[in-house]
Scaffold this active site. Structure first.
Site, PDB file in Angstrom:
ATOM      1  N   GLU A   3      48.882  45.273  43.017  1.00  0.00           N
ATOM      2  CA  GLU A   3      47.422  45.280  43.009  1.00  0.00           C
ATOM      3  C   GLU A   3      46.880  45.419  44.426  1.00  0.00           C
ATOM      4  O   GLU A   3      45.895  46.126  44.661  1.00  0.00           O
ATOM      5  CB  GLU A   3      46.889  43.994  42.360  1.00  0.00           C
ATOM      6  CG  GLU A   3      45.369  43.969  42.255  1.00  0.00           C
ATOM      7  CD  GLU A   3      44.825  42.625  41.790  1.00  0.00           C
ATOM      8  OE1 GLU A   3      45.628  41.736  41.443  1.00  0.00           O
ATOM      9  OE2 GLU A   3      43.587  42.467  41.796  1.00  0.00           O
TER      10      GLU A   3
ATOM     11  N   GLU B  96      37.237  44.737  38.004  1.00  0.00           N
ATOM     12  CA  GLU B  96      38.636  44.781  37.581  1.00  0.00           C
ATOM     13  C   GLU B  96      38.794  46.168  36.971  1.00  0.00           C
ATOM     14  O   GLU B  96      38.316  46.431  35.866  1.00  0.00           O
ATOM     15  CB  GLU B  96      38.943  43.691  36.542  1.00  0.00           C
ATOM     16  CG  GLU B  96      38.742  42.270  37.043  1.00  0.00           C
ATOM     17  CD  GLU B  96      39.890  41.756  37.908  1.00  0.00           C
ATOM     18  OE1 GLU B  96      40.862  42.513  38.124  1.00  0.00           O
ATOM     19  OE2 GLU B  96      39.805  40.608  38.380  1.00  0.00           O
TER      20      GLU B  96
HETATM   21 ZN    ZN Z   1      42.886  40.623  41.847  1.00  0.00          ZN
END
Ligand code: ZN
Length: 305
Positions: free
Chosen positions: A137, A270
């Site tokens: 990520e 997100e």
């Molecule tokens: Zn994150």
């Protein structure tokens, strides 16, 4: 749900927490707390090599530092696509917060240090999640942020990032908020990708709630920013609204330091679920990351115009 499945789900919840602060509501909120433990976040890379099986069995895979072949810097020809030069954002200050950092997993004591986010005490930062093939990520958020910064600058904006590269540790979530505040940003965006159970997919926006604190005066503006970015991201990338959280891709939380402590309009995105095969394939595509950056720039610009 079998016990094994339950354990897997809990691990994933923990992962989600580790990634981005945890779900504020829903059935996963309780067990998700375990994700904040040092053992979850501090998993050494050696434990992260088995990344091909069901995500739940490898809840610590978020620590995987591996740079996949698709982690190319934002220098490909595709980078310039969509970055129409201009002055439409002249005079605007935008702070981009690339979630996590590439070396967080090596420094558990630093990132697990507790900080005050007003509604609770929380870890300074977390390792973030990863795709099953090991694309982290932190690498994803860094790459998209670089692309986004380039586009916004080309449109005349002043852009600040909360970290200078993907090779360091932190900063703490409190500092990430402070950077936006100090810059007196017209808008701030924290870029993440989720680590949810693999069946869930799609993107969502997280906006602040009033907490009787510093963020209260910008809650309404943040909501508008969130809606503008949601609309632009949906139309620009084709990624659907999250199937597992929020309503029409909108979620409101009071447990994220980066939002609670912000005095400027700020949201999290997100961009999807790294544990979902389809979303993961997107993330690992430089062309998709460029598309995402353009969409985010358009959303920010729509808000700021
Ligand atoms: Zn994150």
């Amino acid at each position: 749900m079998t016990r094994k499945a339950l354990v897997a789900a809990v691990a994933l919840c923990g992962l989600s927490v580790a990634a981005c602060g945890g779900t504020a509501d829903g059935a996963d909120a309780g067990p998700a707390r375990i994700g904040g433990s040092a053992s979850q976040n501090a998993a050494p890379a050696a434990q992260t090599t088995q990344t091909t099986q069901t995500a739940g069995s490898t809840g610590d895979v978020q620590a995987t530092p591996a740079a996949s072949p698709t982690t190319s810097p934002a220098t490909s020809p595709a980078t310039v696509a969509g970055s129409t030069p201009g002055t439409s954002l002249q005079g605007k200050v935008i702070v981009i917060d690339p979630g996590h950092n590439g070396q967080n997993y090596r420094h558990p004591s630093e990132i697990n240090k507790q900080v005050n986010i007003l509604t609770e005490k929380k870890a300074c930062d977390t390792t973030g999640t990863a795709t099953n093939s090991g694309y982290s990520e932190a690498a994803f958020t860094w790459d998209v942020s670089q692309r986004l910064a380039k586009i916004l600058k080309s449109r005349g904006a002043t852009v600040k990032l909360t970290r200078p590269n993907n090779d360091g540790v932190g900063p703490c979530i409190t500092e990430r908020a402070a950077i936006g505040n100090k810059a007196k940003a017209n808008a701030a965006i924290s870029i993440h990708a989720d680590g949810a159970p693999p069946a869930g997919h799609g993107f969502h926006i997280i906006m602040p709630k009033k907490i009787n604190g510093p963020v209260d005066p910008v809650v309404d503006a943040s909501r508008k920013l969130g809606i503008d970015v949601r609309d632009a991201f949906k139309s620009g990338t084709g990624v659907p609204y999250s199937t597992y959280i929020g309503a029409k891709a909108l979620d409101f939380r009071n447990d994220l330091g980066g939002l609670n402590l912000s005095t400027v309009p700020k949201i999290f995105i997100e961009c999807g679920n790294m544990r979902n095969a389809g979303d993961a394939a997107n993330f690992q595509s430089p062309a998709f990351r460029q598309k995402a950056a353009v969409a985010l720039a358009n959303g920010l610009q729509n808000y700021l115009k």
